[in-house]
Design a protein around this motif. Structure first.
Motif, mmCIF file in Angstrom:
data_model
loop_
_atom_site.group_PDB
_atom_site.id
_atom_site.type_symbol
_atom_site.label_atom_id
_atom_site.label_comp_id
_atom_site.label_asym_id
_atom_site.label_seq_id
_atom_site.Cartn_x
_atom_site.Cartn_y
_atom_site.Cartn_z
ATOM 1 N N VAL A 177 0.842 -1.204 0.000
ATOM 2 C CA VAL A 177 0.000 0.000 0.000
ATOM 3 C C VAL A 177 0.872 1.247 0.000
ATOM 4 C CG1 VAL A 177 -1.684 1.325 1.337
ATOM 5 C CG2 VAL A 177 -1.956 -1.150 1.106
ATOM 6 N N TYR A 178 1.923 1.251 0.824
ATOM 7 C CA TYR A 178 2.797 2.419 0.928
ATOM 8 C C TYR A 178 3.489 2.723 -0.397
ATOM 9 C CZ TYR A 178 6.833 5.302 2.056
ATOM 10 O OH TYR A 178 7.770 6.307 2.065
ATOM 11 N N PHE A 179 3.894 1.693 -1.121
ATOM 12 C CA PHE A 179 4.627 1.917 -2.361
ATOM 13 C C PHE A 179 3.702 2.105 -3.573
ATOM 14 C CE2 PHE A 179 8.161 0.184 0.132
ATOM 15 C CZ PHE A 179 9.124 1.149 -0.153
ATOM 16 N N GLY A 180 2.460 2.467 -3.302
ATOM 17 C CA GLY A 180 1.587 2.955 -4.361
ATOM 18 C C GLY A 180 0.734 1.923 -5.058
ATOM 19 N N ALA A 181 0.499 0.788 -4.435
ATOM 20 C CA ALA A 181 -0.336 -0.226 -5.074
ATOM 21 C C ALA A 181 -1.767 0.280 -5.237
ATOM 22 C CB ALA A 181 -0.330 -1.512 -4.254
ATOM 23 N N ARG A 182 -2.321 0.063 -6.416
ATOM 24 C CA ARG A 182 -3.733 0.323 -6.657
ATOM 25 C C ARG A 182 -4.508 -0.982 -6.697
ATOM 26 N NH1 ARG A 182 -3.789 2.405 -12.133
ATOM 27 N NH2 ARG A 182 -5.950 3.049 -11.755
ATOM 28 N N VAL A 183 -3.816 -2.025 -7.138
ATOM 29 C CA VAL A 183 -4.379 -3.375 -7.136
ATOM 30 C C VAL A 183 -3.432 -4.265 -6.343
ATOM 31 C CG1 VAL A 183 -4.968 -5.389 -8.525
ATOM 32 C CG2 VAL A 183 -5.589 -3.103 -9.318
ATOM 33 N N LEU A 184 -3.980 -4.976 -5.373
ATOM 34 C CA LEU A 184 -3.187 -5.840 -4.511
ATOM 35 C C LEU A 184 -3.589 -7.291 -4.776
ATOM 36 C CD1 LEU A 184 -1.134 -5.793 -2.160
ATOM 37 C CD2 LEU A 184 -3.081 -5.685 -0.594
ATOM 38 N N ILE A 185 -2.628 -8.093 -5.266
ATOM 39 C CA ILE A 185 -2.871 -9.509 -5.515
ATOM 40 C C ILE A 185 -2.320 -10.291 -4.334
ATOM 41 C CG2 ILE A 185 -2.508 -11.442 -7.082
ATOM 42 C CD1 ILE A 185 -1.879 -9.427 -9.284
ATOM 43 N N LEU A 186 -3.181 -11.038 -3.667
ATOM 44 C CA LEU A 186 -2.781 -11.824 -2.502
ATOM 45 C C LEU A 186 -2.873 -13.294 -2.851
ATOM 46 C CD1 LEU A 186 -4.714 -9.788 0.218
ATOM 47 C CD2 LEU A 186 -2.314 -9.587 -0.409
ATOM 48 N N ASP A 187 -1.719 -13.953 -2.876
ATOM 49 C CA ASP A 187 -1.633 -15.358 -3.278
ATOM 50 C C ASP A 187 -1.744 -16.266 -2.059
ATOM 51 O OD1 ASP A 187 -1.107 -17.764 -4.528
ATOM 52 O OD2 ASP A 187 1.045 -17.444 -4.643
ATOM 53 N N GLU A 188 -2.932 -16.824 -1.851
ATOM 54 C CA GLU A 188 -3.166 -17.772 -0.754
ATOM 55 C C GLU A 188 -2.634 -17.242 0.586
ATOM 56 O OE1 GLU A 188 -4.848 -20.499 -1.003
ATOM 57 O OE2 GLU A 188 -4.738 -21.226 -3.063
#
Length: 300
Positions: A177-188
């Protein structure tokens, strides 16, 4: 988290004409003669959790690799903010705001929490050639960002390997989030965690959604997905078997699709011939009806 809590936190449903941050339209990937993914369509909106479920070999890893820039799709379209793209490297995806948190979290267990937070993107001070790490600013920033996500750690100097699995997942989410993510993909993210730690991770998935991120939650667990998900996609053998909004599918239907309920129903008559097997509670084929994979325009 109850359904009521989810509805309260979720806010308004995006308008039908809102452009998704990430969109796949009939996307597929072939490795020579092997078709790993075919005809997959999904859309990721800001402030929404899109869940991707499927058993081993369903195509989840291939889907992650396409969106994160590791592999290029061989069919269909991949769009960012409505613009067709074809990433060559994960750096290109990251530059467009797509961050992936893998199961191994890409952390160094013996390094402090603050150092892992900035791993590969360290803050520096001074002029070249005597630039040096700005340790004080990195510690302060890491603490502030973790607190903004509701993560309070007493000692940022402790090795990140001493944190629980859930806490390490949450640090990785806050870092993205801090490094500017707009889409976060969480793998399992909850695969190797207990009940309590899984709940901690789900809490921070909801926190990321409430901060306006689009979240792609990859999981085997329909119960975890249903607690925080807004849209559900079930992959089977590389194709999209189910694409449904939360209001269109129940937890039981989602579980049946994940567990291969249709196949079990088709084999009910054969299982009935095996002594000691109670088939009365197995679903009938007509009980497994649920929304089928939508067209690209209907996958929001």
């Amino acid at each position: 988290m109850t359904t009521a809590d989810h509805s309260k936190n979720n806010g308004k449903v995006p308008p039908a004409d809102e452009t998704p941050i990430v969109e796949l339209r009939g996307t597929g990937k072939s490795y020579g003669n092997i078709r790993a993914l075919h005809g997959v369509s999904l859309a990721v909106h800001p402030g929404k959790v899109t869940c991707v479920l499927g058993d081993n070999g369903a195509g989840k890893s291939t889907l992650i690799k396409i969106i994160s820039g590791l592999h290029q799709h061989t069919e269909g379209e991949f769009l960012i903010d409505g613009e067709p793209v074809r990433f060559s490297t994960p750096r290109e995806a990251l530059d467009r705001g797509i961050a992936t948190v893998y199961q191994d979290l890409a952390t160094v267990p013996l390094m402090p929490v603050w150092r892992n937070f900035f791993l590969g993107s360290e803050m520096t001070k001074g002029s070249w050639p005597i630039r040096r790490l700005d340790i004080a600013r990195m510690k302060k920033t890491a603490d502030e960002e973790l607190r903004n996500m509701g993560i309070v750690l007493d000692d940022l100097e402790q090795p990140i390997g001493t944190l629980s699995g859930g806490q390490r997942q949450c640090v990785a989410i806050a870092r993205a989030v801090y490094f500017g993510a707009r889409v976060l993909i969480l793998d399992e993210p909850t695969a190797a965690l207990g009940v309590k730690q899984s709940g901690v991770v789900l809490k921070y998935i909801a926190a990321a959604r409430d901060r306006g991120l689009g979240v792609i939650f990859i999981t085997h667990n329909p119960h975890h997905a249903y607690m925080v998900g807004d849209h559900f996609n079930v992959l089977r053998l590389g194709t999209l078997e189910l694409s449904a909004d939360r209001s269109e599918v129940s937890l039981d239907e989602l579980t049946n699709h994940m567990a291969g309920g249709a196949e079990l129903a088709a084999l009910k008559h054969e299982l009935a011939q095996v002594s000691g097997v109670d088939v009365e509670e197995l679903p009938e084929p007509e009980d497994l009806t649920a929304p089928v994979a939508a067209t690209p325009e209907g996958t929001s």
